[in-house]
Design an enzyme around this catalytic site. Structure first.
Site, PDB file in Angstrom:
ATOM      1  N   CYS A  88      34.701 110.364  68.115  1.00 30.29           N
ATOM      2  CA  CYS A  88      36.060 110.271  68.643  1.00 30.29           C
ATOM      3  C   CYS A  88      37.041 110.691  67.554  1.00 30.29           C
ATOM      4  CB  CYS A  88      36.356 108.876  69.171  1.00 30.29           C
ATOM      5  SG  CYS A  88      37.245 107.802  68.043  1.00 30.29           S
ATOM      6  N   GLU A  89      38.019 111.480  67.954  1.00 33.79           N
ATOM      7  CA  GLU A  89      38.920 112.042  66.955  1.00 33.79           C
ATOM      8  C   GLU A  89      39.987 111.044  66.507  1.00 33.79           C
ATOM      9  OE1 GLU A  89      40.531 115.516  68.764  1.00 33.79           O
ATOM     10  OE2 GLU A  89      42.090 114.445  69.854  1.00 33.79           O
ATOM     11  N   HIS A  90      40.058 109.907  67.170  1.00 32.61           N
ATOM     12  CA  HIS A  90      41.064 108.915  66.773  1.00 32.61           C
ATOM     13  C   HIS A  90      40.574 108.013  65.652  1.00 32.61           C
ATOM     14  CE1 HIS A  90      42.419 109.562  71.153  1.00 32.61           C
ATOM     15  NE2 HIS A  90      43.117 110.341  70.350  1.00 32.61           N
ATOM     16  N   HIS A  91      39.268 107.741  65.619  1.00 33.35           N
ATOM     17  CA  HIS A  91      38.720 106.805  64.623  1.00 33.35           C
ATOM     18  C   HIS A  91      37.584 107.414  63.803  1.00 33.35           C
ATOM     19  CE1 HIS A  91      40.347 104.384  68.002  1.00 33.35           C
ATOM     20  NE2 HIS A  91      40.868 103.679  67.012  1.00 33.35           N
ATOM     21  N   GLN A 129      36.701 112.144  75.039  1.00 31.95           N
ATOM     22  CA  GLN A 129      35.721 112.377  76.104  1.00 31.95           C
ATOM     23  C   GLN A 129      36.294 113.256  77.225  1.00 31.95           C
ATOM     24  OE1 GLN A 129      33.658 108.826  77.390  1.00 31.95           O
ATOM     25  NE2 GLN A 129      33.110 109.748  79.351  1.00 31.95           N
ATOM     26  N   HIS A 157      31.816 103.962  73.502  1.00 29.17           N
ATOM     27  CA  HIS A 157      32.600 104.333  72.323  1.00 29.17           C
ATOM     28  C   HIS A 157      32.517 103.231  71.267  1.00 29.17           C
ATOM     29  CE1 HIS A 157      34.896 107.839  74.108  1.00 29.17           C
ATOM     30  NE2 HIS A 157      34.241 107.349  75.149  1.00 29.17           N
ATOM     31  N   CYS A 159      34.280 102.851  68.740  1.00 23.87           N
ATOM     32  CA  CYS A 159      35.601 102.335  68.352  1.00 23.87           C
ATOM     33  C   CYS A 159      36.037 101.202  69.277  1.00 23.87           C
ATOM     34  CB  CYS A 159      36.645 103.456  68.321  1.00 23.87           C
ATOM     35  SG  CYS A 159      36.864 104.341  69.865  1.00 23.87           S
TER      36      CYS A 159
HETATM   37 ZN   LIG Z   1      38.169 106.030  69.059  1.00 25.42          ZN
END
Ligand SMILES: [Zn+2]
Length: 199
Positions: A88-91, A129, A157, A159
């Site tokens: 995931c590109e956020h975490h 996703q 996920h 995260c």
């Molecule tokens: Zn994430």
């Protein structure tokens, strides 16, 4: 003929830079970089991260084109339960699960092993996703030009599971459809065949 590399490839320049960066991260977390278990960790992490993002350097359309065959078959072709691992590109934490893909040929079929490869190319990038689902759909639609493409991705996920809301068993489902699969009957046939609870 095939323009993508299967073997692991690392750039020395990128690896050296990332080793520096990971040393800083571990130091920043208060770790002792000299202890045995951590001595080679920055290098291993630098290589692992390059492997997990190697999809940026690969061309998924080429992979499909390398195994397209003229064929008059025009029934639904389904590849289901394809293992999927992404970040995931956020975490920068993993999300993983299964993808189910179908298409209805329009004069061409593609070697079945190429569909999981295309999924890997897009999954080995920093992703969300929803975008991953869309990119796979459009790559197959634009390259193979079938009468329709369907995709469902079910993923967990890290995260969400390891931090934040800590919902251990929640499954995120995304789906996208083109052409014939926009018709309810065709889409339901696909969803029934993959055993999804979406419909
Ligand atoms: Zn994430």
């Amino acid at each position: 003929m095939m323009s993508y590399q299967k073997e692991e490839q690392y750039s020395n320049k990128v690896t050296d830079q990332l080793i520096d960066d990971y040393q800083n991260i571990l130091g920043g977390l208060g770790e002792d970089l000299a202890r045995d278990g951590l001595k080679k960790t920055p290098e291993r992490a630098a290589k692992a991260m390059q492997f997990l993002t190697q999809g940026y350097n690969q061309n998924p359309e080429e992979i499909l084109r390398s195994a397209m065959f003229r064929e008059n078959y025009s029934e639904m072709v389904i590849v289901k339960d394809i293992e999927l691992y992404s970040l995931c590109e956020h975490h920068i934490l993993p999300f993983f699960g299964k993808a189910h893909v179908a298409y209805i040929p329009n004069g061409y079929i593609v070697g079945l092993s190429k569909i999981p490869r295309v999924i890997d190319v897009f999954a080995r990038r920093l992703q969300v996703q929803e975008r991953l689902t869309d990119q796979i759909l459009h790559c197959i639609q634009d390259t193979l030009n079938p009468l329709g493409v369907a995709i469902v991705i079910e993923a967990q996920h890290m995260c969400m599971m390891m931090r934040g809301v800590q919902k251990q068993n929640s499954l995120t489902t995304t789906s996208a459809f083109t052409g014939e699969f926009r018709r309810v009957e065709t889409r339901n046939e696909f969803l029934t065949l993959i055993g999804s609870k979406l419909h």
